[in-house]
Design an enzyme around this catalytic site. Structure first.
Site, short mmCIF file in Angstrom:
data_model
loop_
_atom_site.label_atom_id
_atom_site.label_comp_id
_atom_site.label_asym_id
_atom_site.label_seq_id
_atom_site.Cartn_x
_atom_site.Cartn_y
_atom_site.Cartn_z
N GLY A 56 0.85 -1.19 0.00
CA GLY A 56 0.00 0.00 0.00
C GLY A 56 0.88 1.23 0.00
O GLY A 56 2.04 1.17 0.45
N GLN A 61 3.32 9.94 1.07
CA GLN A 61 4.60 9.22 1.15
C GLN A 61 5.50 9.54 -0.04
O GLN A 61 6.70 9.23 0.00
CB GLN A 61 4.36 7.71 1.23
N CYS A 104 6.22 -0.22 7.23
CA CYS A 104 5.82 0.93 6.44
C CYS A 104 6.96 1.29 5.50
O CYS A 104 8.12 1.27 5.91
CB CYS A 104 5.52 2.11 7.37
N LEU A 105 6.64 1.62 4.25
CA LEU A 105 7.68 1.97 3.27
C LEU A 105 8.42 3.24 3.68
O LEU A 105 9.52 3.49 3.19
CB LEU A 105 7.06 2.13 1.88
N HIS A 146 -4.00 1.37 7.98
CA HIS A 146 -2.65 1.96 7.92
C HIS A 146 -2.61 3.10 6.89
O HIS A 146 -2.10 4.19 7.18
CB HIS A 146 -1.66 0.84 7.55
N GLU A 147 -3.16 2.85 5.69
CA GLU A 147 -3.11 3.88 4.64
C GLU A 147 -4.03 5.05 4.98
O GLU A 147 -3.68 6.21 4.73
CB GLU A 147 -3.48 3.27 3.28
N HIS A 150 -2.24 7.33 7.24
CA HIS A 150 -1.27 8.20 6.57
C HIS A 150 -1.91 9.52 6.16
O HIS A 150 -1.31 10.59 6.31
CB HIS A 150 -0.71 7.52 5.31
#
Ligand SMILES: [Zn+2]
Length: 179
Positions: A56, A61, A104-105, A146-147, A150
């Site tokens: 995701g 990000q 997380c990226l 999670h997304e 963000h």
């Protein structure tokens, strides 16, 4: 994206914003213009997510403070969920809570047991403005929460408490990408 094209195949891989970047802590703005610029942004999100081997990715990000994210994420039954959502609203996050590994990226290599609801529903639109409703369970429900977080400027480490939080933040400070 036209039918038949692979998501992200026309996108550009953009630099990932990492923990400490102000873009990750700000609340993202509603999208009001459904134009080719938005279609390009969604393509870039897919391309960047796949390049980083993620499940995701949210627009902030890659430094774009707008309310849109993409996902390509299995649920607990290994069913694939692939798509994007613009201006998502968190309609439902309930069921049992599950504490499971999450990363997380924007914090490469950092994982921590994070507590999330097992069932999630989000509603928004696609990049053309048509209504979209996404129902997720298990790992995919975790991904949607999670997304969505963000877009509110919240990272998974903000959800941690106590020893888990201290350990994750210490690992992030010592990570090779830390500034
Ligand atoms: Zn993330």
């Amino acid at each position: 994206m036209r039918n038949g094209t692979i998501p992200g195949s026309t996108g550009t891989v953009r630099p990932m914003r990492l923990l400490g970047d102000p873009a990750l802590g700000a609340t993202c703005r509603e999208i009001t213009t459904f134009d080719t610029g938005l279609a390009r942004l969604v393509e870039d999100l897919y391309a960047t997510m796949y390049a980083a081997d993620g499940v995701g990715l949210s627009a902030n990000q890659i430094g774009v403070p707008l309310r849109v994210f993409v996902y390509d994420c299995p649920d607990d039954d290994d069913r694939r969920n692939l798509g994007h959502i613009v201006n998502p609203r968190l309609i439902r996050a309930d069921g049992i809570t599950v504490t499971g590994p999450e990363g997380c990226l924007s914090l490469p290599g950092i994982n921590a047991g994070t507590t999330r609801f097992d069932e999630t529903v989000v509603e928004g639109t696609d990049l053309q403005g048509a209504p979209v409703r996404i129902e997720g369970t298990g790992f995919f429900a975790r991904c949607l929460q999670h997304e969505y977080d963000h877009l509110e400027g919240t990272l998974f480490t903000d959800r941690l408490t106590g020893l888990r939080r201290r350990r994750a933040l210490r690992a992030a400070r010592r990570a090779p990408w830390a500034t």
